[in-house]
Design an enzyme around this catalytic site. Structure first.
Site, PDB file in Angstrom:
ATOM      1  N   LYS A 127       2.918   9.800   8.337  1.00  0.00           N
ATOM      2  CA  LYS A 127       2.122   9.486   9.531  1.00  0.00           C
ATOM      3  C   LYS A 127       2.650  10.033  10.875  1.00  0.00           C
ATOM      4  CE  LYS A 127      -0.808   5.816   7.852  1.00  0.00           C
ATOM      5  NZ  LYS A 127      -0.479   5.284   6.529  1.00  0.00           N
ATOM      6  N   ASP A 170       9.382   2.523   1.840  1.00  0.00           N
ATOM      7  CA  ASP A 170       8.236   3.301   2.328  1.00  0.00           C
ATOM      8  C   ASP A 170       8.094   3.037   3.833  1.00  0.00           C
ATOM      9  OD1 ASP A 170       5.749   4.287   3.057  1.00  0.00           O
ATOM     10  OD2 ASP A 170       4.693   3.500   1.297  1.00  0.00           O
ATOM     11  N   PHE A 197       0.855  -1.189   0.000  1.00  0.00           N
ATOM     12  CA  PHE A 197       0.000   0.000   0.000  1.00  0.00           C
ATOM     13  C   PHE A 197       0.888   1.235   0.000  1.00  0.00           C
ATOM     14  CE2 PHE A 197      -2.318   3.551   1.809  1.00  0.00           C
ATOM     15  CZ  PHE A 197      -3.492   3.513   1.059  1.00  0.00           C
TER      16      PHE A 197
HETATM   17  C1  LIG Z   1      -0.793   5.456   5.143  1.00  0.00           C
HETATM   18  C2  LIG Z   1       0.254   5.036   4.185  1.00  0.00           C
HETATM   19  C3  LIG Z   1       0.479   5.729   2.996  1.00  0.00           C
HETATM   20  C4  LIG Z   1      -0.406   6.868   2.546  1.00  0.00           C
HETATM   21  O1  LIG Z   1      -0.311   7.951   3.400  1.00  0.00           O
HETATM   22  P1  LIG Z   1      -1.385   9.152   3.266  1.00  0.00           P
HETATM   23  O2  LIG Z   1      -0.863  10.160   4.235  1.00  0.00           O
HETATM   24  O3  LIG Z   1      -2.707   8.582   3.631  1.00  0.00           O
HETATM   25  O4  LIG Z   1      -1.334   9.606   1.866  1.00  0.00           O
HETATM   26  C5  LIG Z   1       1.522   5.333   2.191  1.00  0.00           C
HETATM   27  N1  LIG Z   1       2.304   4.306   2.524  1.00  0.00           N
HETATM   28  C6  LIG Z   1       2.109   3.606   3.664  1.00  0.00           C
HETATM   29  C7  LIG Z   1       3.029   2.491   3.994  1.00  0.00           C
HETATM   30  C8  LIG Z   1       1.073   3.946   4.516  1.00  0.00           C
HETATM   31  O5  LIG Z   1       0.865   3.230   5.625  1.00  0.00           O
END
Ligand SMILES: *Cc1c(COP(=O)(O)O)cnc(C)c1O
Length: 413
Positions: free
Chosen positions: A261, A232, A145
């Site tokens: 986050k 990521d 994701f």
């Molecule tokens: C939440 C998340 C995203 C997206 O972040 P947003 O601030 O909602 O755009 C991308 N990568 C990972 C691993 C995430 O957990």
């Protein structure tokens, strides 16, 4: 044109939802939170909840942390936003800290996880074009994701996130996680690849860690091939696993690391942190953001990291994470419907053998905030300030709920 009187008439909105003028893009629980303190939050009816979700791994310092509140208030009284037409010293301050903690060399600031990932994708494509590769490709993962923009949902490995939004962005090659042979096969057959892009621990995909040997093998292959290793760490980074960044457990460094986050403890901040190989790929005019790196957001990031250091929250994440995992194992370890309890530090997934989304509402009724991801994985990503006693309470509330649920819900075929 409509007549003016028609334009002033109240628009017809469905009256059945509590927020009828807000687009219906989330499955929301039927209550609203009004205030919080630490890991406790209260709703508008005065009911109290223990927060084991932390706004989805966002509220690093919990709710209403006095130091963060004071820092934000002070900054709001001085300067909230200036644009990037000027020097923003707080950006340098936050970037220097992120470089110190990661061993990387520079940062670009944006406002969210998907934006950080967009910047990473742009870096991976630009480095290809700089080398004469006209159609650069990026290796991405099953169950990954990376966000919900068109490029990041294309990189995401979840058909539900992509459904209805095609055509997808090309230039992604998908592989299974923790399979180095699959990566070697790509290396042998595809000369357009410029980067490998994965979550160090998949979050939305069900809390699936990349194995340490896998990360070390990837690092080596990326070095051999001249590929960027892009990790990521939007969800698993910023201390959650007990180190600043989850890949540090493998003793490696990425070339590109998107963050968001937990970085601003609730104030929107995103960053892409890069090593020497990616430091000069983007130049003036290649990328930008109106809000990105504004003084308010940067101050929240600087203060979050300062409190984390001074209050030793990495140690707390490791220690209380172990307490929480042990308590969950005690509560659920003997259940036939339990598949696995996994994760690292305060990023814990409890996988059941059947869909368990109903547990989110039941937990809330019992005074506990959690989420369920990938249909059957209970996800616990509480604030990093959570105490051992609170962690025990999380397990003590969740254990009986899950046991009751497993006793009554039909197991998947
Ligand atoms: C939440 C998340 C995203 C997206 O972040 P947003 O601030 O909602 O755009 C991308 N990568 C990972 C691993 C995430 O957990």
């Amino acid at each position: 044109m409509n007549a003016p009187e028609k334009m002033t008439a109240a628009p017809a909105a469905p009256a059945t939802r509590p927020m009828p003028h807000v687009l219906d893009t989330y499955g929301r629980l039927p209550f609203a939170l009004s205030h919080g303190r630490g890991c406790q939050v209260w709703d508008t009816e005065g009911r109290e909840y223990l927060d084991a979700l932390g706004g989805i791994a966002v509220n690093t310092l919990g709710h209403a942390h006095p130091r963060l509140v004071a820092a934000i208030a002070d900054q709001a009284g001085k300067l909230i936003h200036t644009s990037n037409y000027y020097q923003v010293p707080l950006q340098e301050q936050l970037a220097a800290k992120l470089c110190e903690f990661s061993g990387l060399a520079g940062a670009f600031f944006c406002n969210s996880g998907l934006e950080a990932n967009e910047a990473a994708i742009k870096i991976a494509r630009k480095i290809g074009h700089d080398r004469g590769i006209e159609t650069p490709e990026i290796v991405v993962y099953e169950r990954a994701f990376h966000g919900r923009s068109i490029a990041t949902l294309s990189a995401t490995g979840n058909p539900k996130v992509q459904a209805g939004f095609g055509p997808l962005v090309p230039g992604f090659v998908r592989v299974p996680l923790n399979d180095l042979d699959a990566i070697r096969a790509v290396a042998a057959s595809n000369k357009n690849v410029t980067a490998v892009f994965l979550e160090t621990i998949q979050g939305e995909g069900g809390v699936n860690p990349a194995r340490i040997e896998y990360l070390q093998g990837l690092r080596q292959i990326c070095d051999e091939q001249g590929w960027l290793l892009m990790l990521d760490e939007v969800q698993c980074g910023i201390g959650r696993t007990g180190k600043w960044f989850a890949h540090q457990w493998a003793g490696i460094r990425p070339d590109v690391m998107p963050l968001a986050k937990g970085l601003g403890s609730g104030v929107p901040v995103g960053a892409v942190v890069v090593g020497e190989r990616a430091l000069k790929v983007l130049g003036p005019g290649n990328h930008g953001s109106t809000f990105g790196g504004n003084p308010l957001a940067m101050r929240a990031g600087v203060e979050t990291l300062a409190v984390m250091e001074e209050d030793r929250l990495l140690d707390n994440a490791a220690k209380v994470g172990a307490v929480l995992s042990a308590a969950l194992t005690r509560e659920l370890g003997k259940e036939a419907g339990l598949v696995e309890i996994r994760g690292a530090g305060l990023m814990i997934g409890v996988e059941l053998d059947r869909p368990c989304g109903a547990l989110v509402g039941r937990a809330a009724e019992a005074g506990l905030l959690i989420s369920v991801t990938a249909d059957r994985v209970i996800r616990l990503v509480p604030p990093l300030i959570i105490t051992a006693a609170e962690a025990e309470r999380v397990a003590a509330i969740l254990g009986p709920l899950v046991r009751k649920f497993l006793a009554e819900a039909p197991a998947a075929a």
